[in-house]
Design an enzyme around this catalytic site. Structure first.
Site, PDB file in Angstrom:
ATOM      1  N   GLU A  55      14.233  26.863 -54.456  1.00 33.97           N
ATOM      2  CA  GLU A  55      13.886  25.463 -54.250  1.00 33.97           C
ATOM      3  C   GLU A  55      13.855  24.681 -55.563  1.00 33.97           C
ATOM      4  O   GLU A  55      14.178  23.493 -55.594  1.00 33.97           O
ATOM      5  CB  GLU A  55      12.533  25.341 -53.544  1.00 33.97           C
ATOM      6  CG  GLU A  55      12.554  25.782 -52.077  1.00 33.97           C
ATOM      7  CD  GLU A  55      12.243  27.253 -51.884  1.00 33.97           C
ATOM      8  OE1 GLU A  55      12.135  27.686 -50.717  1.00 33.97           O
ATOM      9  OE2 GLU A  55      12.100  27.972 -52.905  1.00 33.97           O
ATOM     10  N   PHE A 117      -0.204  30.373 -41.586  1.00 32.79           N
ATOM     11  CA  PHE A 117       0.863  30.988 -42.385  1.00 32.79           C
ATOM     12  C   PHE A 117       1.709  29.898 -43.053  1.00 32.79           C
ATOM     13  O   PHE A 117       2.204  28.988 -42.413  1.00 32.79           O
ATOM     14  CB  PHE A 117       1.744  31.862 -41.485  1.00 32.79           C
ATOM     15  CG  PHE A 117       2.915  32.475 -42.200  1.00 32.79           C
ATOM     16  CD1 PHE A 117       2.727  33.426 -43.193  1.00 32.79           C
ATOM     17  CD2 PHE A 117       4.225  32.094 -41.894  1.00 32.79           C
ATOM     18  CE1 PHE A 117       3.808  33.990 -43.863  1.00 32.79           C
ATOM     19  CE2 PHE A 117       5.309  32.653 -42.552  1.00 32.79           C
ATOM     20  CZ  PHE A 117       5.098  33.610 -43.541  1.00 32.79           C
ATOM     21  N   GLN A 118       1.841  29.994 -44.362  1.00 29.63           N
ATOM     22  CA  GLN A 118       2.610  29.069 -45.195  1.00 29.63           C
ATOM     23  C   GLN A 118       2.108  27.629 -45.094  1.00 29.63           C
ATOM     24  O   GLN A 118       2.865  26.676 -45.277  1.00 29.63           O
ATOM     25  CB  GLN A 118       4.113  29.145 -44.889  1.00 29.63           C
ATOM     26  CG  GLN A 118       4.730  30.469 -45.310  1.00 29.63           C
ATOM     27  CD  GLN A 118       6.237  30.492 -45.270  1.00 29.63           C
ATOM     28  OE1 GLN A 118       6.872  29.756 -44.510  1.00 29.63           O
ATOM     29  NE2 GLN A 118       6.856  31.339 -46.096  1.00 29.63           N
ATOM     30  N   LYS A 167       5.527  20.315 -37.992  1.00 26.71           N
ATOM     31  CA  LYS A 167       6.553  20.887 -37.120  1.00 26.71           C
ATOM     32  C   LYS A 167       6.541  20.246 -35.732  1.00 26.71           C
ATOM     33  O   LYS A 167       7.594  20.036 -35.119  1.00 26.71           O
ATOM     34  CB  LYS A 167       6.361  22.403 -37.018  1.00 26.71           C
ATOM     35  CG  LYS A 167       7.609  23.129 -36.527  1.00 26.71           C
ATOM     36  CD  LYS A 167       7.496  24.626 -36.758  1.00 26.71           C
ATOM     37  CE  LYS A 167       8.792  25.340 -36.363  1.00 26.71           C
ATOM     38  NZ  LYS A 167       8.713  26.797 -36.618  1.00 26.71           N
ATOM     39  N   MET A 481      13.605  27.110 -80.247  1.00 24.14           N
ATOM     40  CA  MET A 481      12.735  26.038 -80.729  1.00 24.14           C
ATOM     41  C   MET A 481      11.344  26.568 -81.054  1.00 24.14           C
ATOM     42  O   MET A 481      10.731  26.165 -82.056  1.00 24.14           O
ATOM     43  CB  MET A 481      12.656  24.915 -79.700  1.00 24.14           C
ATOM     44  CG  MET A 481      11.916  23.683 -80.208  1.00 24.14           C
ATOM     45  SD  MET A 481      12.715  22.921 -81.645  1.00 24.14           S
ATOM     46  CE  MET A 481      13.991  21.957 -80.835  1.00 24.14           C
TER      47      MET A 481
END
Length: 566
Positions: A55, A117-118, A167, A481
């Site tokens: 993602e 869940f999630q 959902k 760096m």
């Protein structure tokens, strides 16, 4: 597309995007966003979805798409970790003013707050790093919310917007679907009204100035004000320097262009910031990497600040004359009031200091005398074989500063990098998004061996999309760096900065990408030429000098006039 009908919330999402003219989106499917993906499958001939490998890759690709094209990037992610994985990119887009609409799936409304869940409160998490966000719980809300999202993301000072859709809202019926683009929100004023008196005051001070100096930022590009800005430069002949994100707004060979300001910017504009009598800031926010020690920054100068975001006025540097408004409009208004000038003696000061930098830094970087390859000479060859027309996407680190310093541009929107947040791993996915948005242009990703491995899996996106990105990894086997700072300020204690790397060429070949490794100067030019002339994706690893440093450099806490050449 019918104007009114009854459709699912998920279909309403896709139809709303199509109504906004969206032709491409980046994302990664999952359970809570699956209804939207199911509808996306039905519309795949109209809206192309690019499946990234993570993602974070999706949102950086959307950033590249937006920055190269000037359009709003669109991202899909599922709930929970799918949503939290885009937070870094959202924060990056917020600080760099990149317009994005991020659409995340969420658990069903009746499960909110149950630790399902999630489930994650992505609206709460993203609030500090979005321009606006919203939790959709009913299908009927979708068209209006998406219309607002696109308007807010692109108008005024652009930024990322997040829409979280439960959902159940995706499955529900959206009755009498109708999409109307948004062009006004009562409580939201994207561009402040222009004060004509401030325009006149600014013109008077600029006309009276003996040593005026312009610093411009990405606001010129975001405001599509390149033409107006160039007209101001041509008329006034004021020396002008760019921030990192302002690069490419005007051609690099513009006679008024004196380089880049900031920590690793050019010597002359940094030193002479504290010598000018009028400092004109155009679409920039006085970031600490530009100003150094604020208590010793341009204290001798009158400051004129052209800016669209009122919150940036006086935030870091006090403006004697704030000129609020869309910079395309404010520059157009001030132009006829400005007098034709030459500023010959003042411009000669920049040229004299340029000679010091050329002798002490640039010559050795572009034409190194030792056996080891330098980053600068690689960038110089890319300039040559791209005819200075490539879109250069750089990651974060020494190679980023080298690319900013030495890449040259003929066209606007040709420099893409992570500026304010400094996100390693940005360049590879961002270059994919850039290439897919402007397929007619060469897109070259300049990456270090550290940042490359943060999103190296996005080579799979290149494999699947056939995006012909040119990938250049400048490999010094260090987090360069950080190592430079350890060398200069921590007595060479190289704590956790030396890299043991894999065979990058074999990895690229595993993704069906042609790849080469260069270790010797006699092989460098022919390899860069081969890469730039390839019609397909190409990976080039250049093994550069391990402990070269980027100069000039303004040490932390120093004044910009204390910039070091060595």
């Amino acid at each position: 597309m019918p104007d009114k009908t009854t459709i699912s919330g998920a279909e309403a999402v896709i139809r709303s995007l199509l109504a906004e003219g969206v032709d491409m989106a980046f994302g990664y499917p999952g359970g809570a966003i699956m209804p939207v993906y199911d509808e996306l499958y039905k519309f795949q001939d109209e809206l192309r979805h690019v499946l990234t490998r993570h993602e974070q890759g999706a949102i950086h690709a959307a950033q590249g798409y937006a920055r190269a094209s000037g359009r709003t990037g669109v991202v899909f992610a599922t709930s929970g970790p799918g949503a939290t994985n885009i937070i870094t990119g959202i924060a990056d887009a917020q600080i760099d003013s990149t317009p994005l609409v991020c659409i995340t799936g969420q658990v069903a409304q009746h499960l909110l707050g149950s630790d399902a869940f999630q489930e994650i409160d992505i609206v709460g998490i993203s609030t500090p790093v979005t321009k606006w966000n919203y939790l959709v719980t009913k299908a009927s809300e979708i068209p209006e919310v998406i219309a607002k999202a696109f308007y807010i993301a692109k108008s005024g000072r652009p930024g990322p917007v997040l829409i979280d859709i439960t959902k159940n809202a995706q499955f529900e019926a959206c009755e009498n679907f109708e999409y109307k683009k948004c062009n006004h929100i009562r409580s939201y004023k994207p561009a402040p009204s222009i004060d004509e008196d401030k325009i006149k005051q600014a013109a008077e001070v600029i006309n009276q100035a003996k040593k005026p100096f312009i610093i411009w930022g990405q606001g010129v590009i975001l405001g599509n004000a390149e033409k107006e800005f160039k007209a101001v430069l041509d008329k006034t002949n004021i020396p002008a320097a760019s921030t990192v994100l302002g690069l490419s707004a005007i051609p690099s060979d513009c006679s008024n262009y004196v380089g880049m300001v900031g920590m690793h910017g050019n010597y002359a504009p940094n030193v002479l910031t504290n010598d000018c009598d009028v400092l004109i800031a155009v679409g920039m926010r006085f970031d600490d990497r530009v100003t150094g020690d604020l208590s010793r920054y341009a204290t001798q100068a009158k400051v004129i600040h052209f800016e669209i975001d009122p919150s940036e006025i006086d935030k870091n540097v006090k403006a004697d004359i704030p000129v609020l408004g869309d910079v395309k409009e404010t520059l157009a208004k001030v132009l006829p009031l400005l007098e034709k000038k030459e500023h010959t003696a003042w411009r000669e000061k920049f040229r004299e200091l340029d000679k010091d930098e050329q002798r002490e830094v640039i010559d050795d970087e572009i034409h190194p005398k030792g056996e080891g390859l330098s980053m600068g000479e690689v960038i110089e060859l890319i300039n040559k074989y791209s005819n200075e027309e490539a879109v250069i996407v750089s990651d974060v680190g020494q190679h980023q500063m080298m690319a900013c310093r030495y890449a040259r541009y003929k066209n606007t929107r040709s420099k893409i990098t992570s500026g304010g947040l400094g996100t390693m791993g940005f360049a590879l996915p961002a270059s994919i998004g850039a290439k897919l948005s402007v397929p007619e242009k060469q897109v070259v990703a300049i990456i270090g061996d550290g940042g490359y491995q943060m999103t190296i899996q996005e080579l799979g996106t290149i494999l699947q999309t056939k995006a012909s990105v040119k990938i250049v990894v400048l490999n010094n086997e260090f987090l360069g760096m950080v190592r430079q700072w350890q060398q200069m300020f921590f007595d060479k204690r190289y704590a956790s900065t030396e890299m043991v790397n894999p065979d990058f060429v074999k990895i690229a070949e595993g993704y069906d990408i042609k790849a080469k490794r260069v270790k010797k100067r006699e092989d460098l030019e022919s390899s860069v030429k081969e890469m730039m002339e390839s019609d397909e994706a190409f990976f080039l690893e250049v093994c550069v000098e391990k402990e070269n440093n980027v100069f000039p450099m303004v040490p932390t806490g120093a004044s910009v006039s204390e910039v070091r050449l060595k």
